[in-house]
Design an enzyme around this catalytic site. Structure first.
Site, PDB file in Angstrom:
ATOM      1  N   ASP A 171      -6.273   0.561   0.869  1.00 55.99           N
ATOM      2  CA  ASP A 171      -6.364   0.802   2.307  1.00 55.99           C
ATOM      3  C   ASP A 171      -7.702   0.263   2.812  1.00 55.99           C
ATOM      4  O   ASP A 171      -8.421  -0.431   2.091  1.00 55.99           O
ATOM      5  CB  ASP A 171      -6.195   2.290   2.622  1.00 55.99           C
ATOM      6  CG  ASP A 171      -7.390   3.129   2.171  1.00 55.99           C
ATOM      7  OD1 ASP A 171      -8.251   2.609   1.415  1.00 55.99           O
ATOM      8  OD2 ASP A 171      -7.475   4.301   2.579  1.00 55.99           O
ATOM      9  N   LYS A 206       0.835  -1.204   0.000  1.00 54.53           N
ATOM     10  CA  LYS A 206       0.000   0.000   0.000  1.00 54.53           C
ATOM     11  C   LYS A 206       0.867   1.250   0.000  1.00 54.53           C
ATOM     12  O   LYS A 206       0.642   2.187  -0.783  1.00 54.53           O
ATOM     13  CB  LYS A 206      -0.932   0.029   1.209  1.00 54.53           C
ATOM     14  CG  LYS A 206      -1.958   1.157   1.150  1.00 54.53           C
ATOM     15  CD  LYS A 206      -2.469   1.565   2.501  1.00 54.53           C
ATOM     16  CE  LYS A 206      -1.542   2.580   3.148  1.00 54.53           C
ATOM     17  NZ  LYS A 206      -2.103   3.208   4.354  1.00 54.53           N
TER      18      LYS A 206
END
Length: 217
Positions: free
Chosen positions: A143, A125
């Site tokens: 996320d 991420k």
């Protein structure tokens, strides 16, 4: 799950609606260069961007480069970011990542997924966030908002971020990956809340599996 062709069409429709809602969507972390993007993103784990933006000006004033942060004392960094959750672990991570950049990448932020995830404390991420926001390269930032909305909208049934990332990439053109990420994250923050999503105000509800199933009772 719907057939791939239908999912691709659905994903495109969703992104078009999100584009109308959030035409100028971008990262809400404050930064001036790739180093600051990387550090701010690591600090943002389980924390709001607003809180991160409150501490990074002083952090980057004292430690403006990877070399400077690599040489920092953990206790000094901890004091600067103490208002953030998990601040001891985060201080350790950003110092270690800086040391890795100094040792292996000439104090620069690398520009590939493989190299970025080799840095201490950097997962996919964070790496995608750096690729998209620092280098304008394709990437999808998965996320908690992206996970929740992708499942509610019926674009995936996966729960693991890596799997969701791969499935979303298969549905959308690489040229929109970054913007799609920013837009779906903003929609999660402003409309499709984890608790009590505001479905009645949501312009995506006609495409949403969660809404369709909740309407059925």
């Amino acid at each position: 799950m719907e057939p791939m062709a239908e999912l691709k069409a659905k994903a495109r429709k969703i992104h078009q609606k999100l584009k109308v809602l959030y035409p100028e969507a971008e990262c809400e972390l404050d930064f001036n260069n790739p180093f600051e993007v990387l550090i701010a993103t690591v600090l943002s784990a389980q924390c709001t961007d607003k809180k991160v933006n409150a501490v990074t000006p002083e952090l980057f004033r004292k430690y403006p480069t990877a070399a400077a942060l690599a040489a920092a004392e953990p206790e000094a960094v901890e004091q600067l970011i103490k208002s953030l959750g998990l601040y001891k672990n985060k201080a350790k991570s950003i110092i270690s990542a800086s040391r890795d950049m100094v040792a292996h990448y000439g104090s620069e932020v690398p520009q590939s997924m493989e190299e970025l995830v080799s840095l201490a404390g950097v997962g996919r991420k964070t790496a995608n966030c750096v690729l998209v926001n620092a280098f304008d390269l394709p990437g999808i930032m998965v996320d908690t908002h992206c996970i929740r909305l992708s499942n509610r909208l019926g674009l995936t049934v996966a729960s693991k971020p890596e799997k969701i990332e791969a499935e979303l990439k298969a549905l959308l053109s690489p040229r929109v990956w970054g913007k799609f990420s920013h837009r779906i994250i903003l929609h999660g923050r402003r409309v499709c809340f984890a608790r009590n999503p505001d479905c009645e105000k949501c312009t995506l509800r006609s495409l949403c599996t969660y809404y369709s199933e909740s309407e059925k009772g």
